[in-house]
Write a protein that holds these residues in place. Structure first.
Motif, PDB file in Angstrom:
ATOM      1  N   MET A   1       0.857  -1.168   0.000  1.00 57.16           N
ATOM      2  CA  MET A   1       0.000   0.000   0.000  1.00 57.16           C
ATOM      3  C   MET A   1       0.900   1.226   0.000  1.00 57.16           C
ATOM      4  O   MET A   1       1.952   1.236   0.620  1.00 57.16           O
ATOM      5  CB  MET A   1      -0.879  -0.004   1.253  1.00 57.16           C
ATOM      6  N   LYS A   2       0.476   2.233  -0.695  1.00 57.42           N
ATOM      7  CA  LYS A   2       1.203   3.491  -0.723  1.00 57.42           C
ATOM      8  C   LYS A   2       0.382   4.520   0.043  1.00 57.42           C
ATOM      9  O   LYS A   2      -0.793   4.725  -0.247  1.00 57.42           O
ATOM     10  CB  LYS A   2       1.410   3.952  -2.156  1.00 57.42           C
ATOM     11  N   LEU A   3       0.989   5.134   1.033  1.00 51.55           N
ATOM     12  CA  LEU A   3       0.321   6.127   1.853  1.00 51.55           C
ATOM     13  C   LEU A   3       0.806   7.505   1.421  1.00 51.55           C
ATOM     14  O   LEU A   3       2.000   7.792   1.454  1.00 51.55           O
ATOM     15  CB  LEU A   3       0.649   5.895   3.334  1.00 51.55           C
ATOM     16  N   ASN A   4      -0.132   8.328   0.967  1.00 47.74           N
ATOM     17  CA  ASN A   4       0.186   9.690   0.547  1.00 47.74           C
ATOM     18  C   ASN A   4      -0.502  10.668   1.485  1.00 47.74           C
ATOM     19  O   ASN A   4      -1.717  10.601   1.653  1.00 47.74           O
ATOM     20  CB  ASN A   4      -0.309   9.955  -0.877  1.00 47.74           C
ATOM     21  N   THR A  20       2.841  -3.456   6.168  1.00 41.99           N
ATOM     22  CA  THR A  20       2.065  -3.737   7.375  1.00 41.99           C
ATOM     23  C   THR A  20       2.350  -2.629   8.373  1.00 41.99           C
ATOM     24  O   THR A  20       3.228  -1.800   8.158  1.00 41.99           O
ATOM     25  CB  THR A  20       2.454  -5.088   8.016  1.00 41.99           C
ATOM     26  N   LEU A  21       1.626  -2.626   9.480  1.00 40.19           N
ATOM     27  CA  LEU A  21       1.896  -1.620  10.512  1.00 40.19           C
ATOM     28  C   LEU A  21       3.298  -1.783  11.088  1.00 40.19           C
ATOM     29  O   LEU A  21       3.895  -0.824  11.546  1.00 40.19           O
ATOM     30  CB  LEU A  21       0.861  -1.706  11.626  1.00 40.19           C
ATOM     31  N   ASP A  22       3.866  -2.998  11.066  1.00 36.79           N
ATOM     32  CA  ASP A  22       5.224  -3.208  11.553  1.00 36.79           C
ATOM     33  C   ASP A  22       6.240  -2.465  10.686  1.00 36.79           C
ATOM     34  O   ASP A  22       7.268  -2.017  11.169  1.00 36.79           O
ATOM     35  CB  ASP A  22       5.566  -4.698  11.572  1.00 36.79           C
ATOM     36  N   ASP A  23       5.933  -2.332   9.397  1.00 36.72           N
ATOM     37  CA  ASP A  23       6.820  -1.623   8.471  1.00 36.72           C
ATOM     38  C   ASP A  23       6.659  -0.111   8.555  1.00 36.72           C
ATOM     39  O   ASP A  23       7.400   0.628   7.950  1.00 36.72           O
ATOM     40  CB  ASP A  23       6.542  -2.052   7.032  1.00 36.72           C
ATOM     41  N   ALA A  24       5.672   0.335   9.285  1.00 38.15           N
ATOM     42  CA  ALA A  24       5.335   1.757   9.300  1.00 38.15           C
ATOM     43  C   ALA A  24       6.013   2.487  10.452  1.00 38.15           C
ATOM     44  O   ALA A  24       5.385   3.218  11.192  1.00 38.15           O
ATOM     45  CB  ALA A  24       3.824   1.926   9.370  1.00 38.15           C
ATOM     46  N   GLY A  25       7.315   2.279  10.608  1.00 34.33           N
ATOM     47  CA  GLY A  25       8.040   2.972  11.658  1.00 34.33           C
ATOM     48  C   GLY A  25       7.960   4.479  11.498  1.00 34.33           C
ATOM     49  O   GLY A  25       8.022   5.229  12.458  1.00 34.33           O
ATOM     50  N   LEU A  26       7.786   4.926  10.265  1.00 31.37           N
ATOM     51  CA  LEU A  26       7.677   6.343   9.965  1.00 31.37           C
ATOM     52  C   LEU A  26       6.309   6.890  10.341  1.00 31.37           C
ATOM     53  O   LEU A  26       6.160   8.066  10.640  1.00 31.37           O
ATOM     54  CB  LEU A  26       7.927   6.523   8.460  1.00 31.37           C
ATOM     55  N   THR A  49     -10.336  -5.380  11.502  1.00 27.10           N
ATOM     56  CA  THR A  49     -11.644  -5.742  10.958  1.00 27.10           C
ATOM     57  C   THR A  49     -11.708  -5.532   9.445  1.00 27.10           C
ATOM     58  O   THR A  49     -12.186  -6.397   8.710  1.00 27.10           O
ATOM     59  CB  THR A  49     -12.751  -4.900  11.629  1.00 27.10           C
ATOM     60  N   LEU A  50     -11.224  -4.382   8.985  1.00 26.26           N
ATOM     61  CA  LEU A  50     -11.311  -4.051   7.563  1.00 26.26           C
ATOM     62  C   LEU A  50     -10.181  -4.662   6.734  1.00 26.26           C
ATOM     63  O   LEU A  50     -10.290  -4.772   5.523  1.00 26.26           O
ATOM     64  CB  LEU A  50     -11.324  -2.533   7.371  1.00 26.26           C
ATOM     65  N   GLY A  51      -9.075  -4.983   7.391  1.00 28.51           N
ATOM     66  CA  GLY A  51      -7.978  -5.634   6.696  1.00 28.51           C
ATOM     67  C   GLY A  51      -6.910  -4.729   6.124  1.00 28.51           C
ATOM     68  O   GLY A  51      -5.932  -5.216   5.565  1.00 28.51           O
ATOM     69  N   SER A  52      -7.073  -3.405   6.250  1.00 30.97           N
ATOM     70  CA  SER A  52      -6.012  -2.520   5.754  1.00 30.97           C
ATOM     71  C   SER A  52      -6.034  -1.179   6.471  1.00 30.97           C
ATOM     72  O   SER A  52      -7.078  -0.708   6.919  1.00 30.97           O
ATOM     73  CB  SER A  52      -6.128  -2.299   4.247  1.00 30.97           C
ATOM     74  N   LEU A  53      -4.872  -0.580   6.542  1.00 30.81           N
ATOM     75  CA  LEU A  53      -4.712   0.732   7.150  1.00 30.81           C
ATOM     76  C   LEU A  53      -5.479   1.778   6.356  1.00 30.81           C
ATOM     77  O   LEU A  53      -6.183   2.620   6.917  1.00 30.81           O
ATOM     78  CB  LEU A  53      -3.225   1.084   7.202  1.00 30.81           C
TER      79      LEU A  53
END
Length: 70
Positions: A1-4, A20-26, A49-53
Motif C-alpha cells: 500500500m502506498k500512503l500519501n 504492514t503496521l510493523d513496516d510503518a516505523g515512519l 476488521t477491515l484488513g487494511s490501514l
C-alpha cells in the motif's frame, strides 16, 4: 500500500510505501488517531476488521464528514 499525505492544494507532504503496521516505523499511529479523533485501540481494531490501514483511515474520514454535515 502506498500512503500519501497531501497538504493544501493537494501538494504531497509525504509518500510512503507500507506493507504492514510493523513496516510503518515512519507512521505515528497515535498522532494519526488524534487527527481522526479516535482512540488508538479502536483504530487498530478497525484496521484488523477491515484488513487494511487505508480502509480504516477512509472509514474514519467518512465518519467525520458525516458528523460535519449533521
Amino acid at each position: 500500500m502506498k500512503l500519501n499525505l497531501l497538504g493544501v492544494g493537494n501538494a504531497p507532504i509525504l509518500s510512503v510505501k507500507v506493507k504492514t503496521l510493523d513496516d510503518a516505523g515512519l507512521l505515528n499511529v497515535s498522532a494519526l488517531c488524534r487527527l481522526l479523533k479516535v482512540h488508538r485501540s479502536t483504530f487498530l481494531s478497525k484496521i484488523a476488521t477491515l484488513g487494511s490501514l487505508e480502509a480504516a483511515i477512509q472509514y474514519y474520514v467518512t465518519q467525520q464528514k458525516l458528523k460535519e454535515v449533521s
